[in-house]
Design a protein around this motif. Structure first.
Motif, short mmCIF file in Angstrom:
data_model
loop_
_atom_site.label_atom_id
_atom_site.label_comp_id
_atom_site.label_asym_id
_atom_site.label_seq_id
_atom_site.Cartn_x
_atom_site.Cartn_y
_atom_site.Cartn_z
N ILE A 173 47.88 49.24 34.78
CA ILE A 173 48.23 47.82 34.76
C ILE A 173 47.16 47.10 33.95
CG2 ILE A 173 48.68 45.77 36.15
CD1 ILE A 173 49.37 47.62 38.48
N LYS B 182 47.30 40.65 37.48
CA LYS B 182 47.29 42.12 37.56
C LYS B 182 46.95 42.61 38.96
CE LYS B 182 44.11 42.77 34.60
NZ LYS B 182 43.80 41.33 34.64
N SER B 183 45.85 42.10 39.49
CA SER B 183 45.40 42.60 40.80
C SER B 183 46.31 42.13 41.93
CB SER B 183 43.95 42.17 41.06
OG SER B 183 43.08 42.80 40.17
N PHE C 195 49.08 44.55 41.76
CA PHE C 195 48.65 45.84 42.28
C PHE C 195 48.57 45.82 43.81
CE2 PHE C 195 45.26 48.57 43.88
CZ PHE C 195 45.65 49.80 43.39
N THR D 150 37.86 42.85 38.80
CA THR D 150 38.12 44.27 39.04
C THR D 150 37.14 45.06 38.20
OG1 THR D 150 40.45 43.73 39.30
CG2 THR D 150 39.91 46.05 39.07
N ASP E 186 44.97 49.88 38.56
CA ASP E 186 44.66 48.48 38.25
C ASP E 186 43.39 48.44 37.40
OD1 ASP E 186 44.48 45.72 38.25
OD2 ASP E 186 43.47 45.63 40.18
#
Length: 364
Positions: A7, A15-16, A19, A37, A73
């Protein structure tokens, strides 16, 4: 046999959050600042397949074992990542290790969520990330090509083959086109060994606001146009909604989604699209102990499909009893399918089809 999707995207695109919803955990820190991240987060999720429940019911199976897909991720890329900006070198290395790319694009306005580029433009964001990946690929491949060209002039066969494969890809990258656009026909496997990020298949995930979750918006429509032009796919999701859904009891999710005008979860669509992106299909085994889904690459022959269960199955392969899923369902199981003449015995050259219910005969 493991397959994974990375991702990726710019910072603060969701994104997170996506995820976390995919894995129904808080393993990835979804915070409103770049580089939250720091290490790639990995989660395995079940691939939704309604056929499993039907097969288990017919087979009176004690349990159901779905197939799964791995999601990674990867922290946000920024302009200049190919030169090491942000945490570029680390993140690019992580992208090289995945099989396919899910490119999350921010397709919503929110003054409370900062955008690293200062404005919302998903097509520009897609181009920014892909440019960084192409620059990194070009730098990596050009250096190898120069060395191979010297050896090729001396008649080295491996180098001659490498040059023939790499030269058109380097030319494409220099022209601002991804590696996947220039892979010679029949050289897909060889190209995959080059470790190029822009040779990987891509799915654009349009992260929209809640009101646009069912039909998308003007931003996601522009992304769909870009995807169509390059032969990529798109999925529209609202990461915020999916985060809520992932926290609900399974029994309540359908009603919640229906209230938002959604027939199914956006995450289910992402998982299925990721599965398809990798060229994967599913076959089934059915028995009183369990009904299980098995993952193989499309085009796999029966002995190699058998090896996914156990290597001995391939080594001692004799044949496989095969029933297509619709025939298994229509016949209410193996006996009915057999009576209807729908059970076939296939040999080594049989290419397994999606939905096949198989029983392998082997001897070791």
């Amino acid at each position: 046999m493991g397959f994974n999707c990375g991702i990726v995207g710019l910072p603060n695109v969701g994104k997170s959050t996506l995820f976390n919803a995919l894995t129904a955990t808080a393993a990835a820190q979804a915070a409103n600042y770049p580089f939250c991240t720091i290490e790639p987060n990995v989660g395995r999720v079940a691939v939704p397949d309604p056929r499993l429940g039907v097969l288990a019911g017919i087979g009176k199976s004690a349990k159901i074992v779905p197939t799964s897909l791995e999601f990674v991720d990867i922290a946000g890329l920024v302009r200049g990542a190919s030169r090491g900006e942000g945490l570029g070198n680390q993140f690019l290395a992580n992208i090289r290790e995945v099989d396919a790319i899910l490119h999350v694009l921010r397709c919503f306005e929110d003054p409370d969520v900062t955008h690293v580029e200062g404005s919302v433009d998903p097509v520009r964001d897609a181009e920014t990330v892909e440019t960084e990946l192409m620059l990194a690929d070009l730098d990596s491949l050009e250096r190898r090509l120069v060395a191979a060209q010297k050896k090729a002039r001396g008649g080295d066969r491996e180098s001659v083959a490498f040059v023939a494969l790499a030269e058109p890809i380097v030319a494409a990258l220099q022209a601002g086109r991804p590696a996947r656009s220039a892979i010679p026909a029949g050289q897909e496997v060889a190209a995959s060994r080059l470790g190029l990020m822009t040779s990987k298949p891509v799915l654009y995930v349009c992260n929209v606001e809640e009101a646009s979750a069912a039909s998308g918006n003007a931003f996601s429509a522009r992304v769909a146009e870009r995807a169509a032009a390059e032969g990529a796919g798109t999925v529209v999701v609202s990461a915020a909604i999916e985060a809520e859904v992932s926290q609900l009891p399974e029994a309540d999710r359908g009603e919640f989604l229906a209230g938002l005008g959604l027939a199914d979860s956006g995450l289910d669509r992402v998982i299925r699209a990721g599965y398809g992106l990798l060229g994967l299909i599913t076959y089934f085994t059915v028995g009183p102990k369990e009904t299980r889904a098995w993952t193989i690459v499309r085009g796999t022959k029966a002995p190699q499909a058998a090896s996914v269960i156990h290597n001995d199955f391939e080594r001692g392969f004799i044949a496989c009893e095969t029933i297509a899923y619709p025939d298994f369902e229509a016949g209410n199981g193996e006996a009915g399918a057999r009576e209807a003449g729908k059970l076939r015995v296939e040999g080594r050259d049989y290419v397994v089809q999606d939905g096949d219910v198989l029983l392998f005969r082997f001897n070791v």
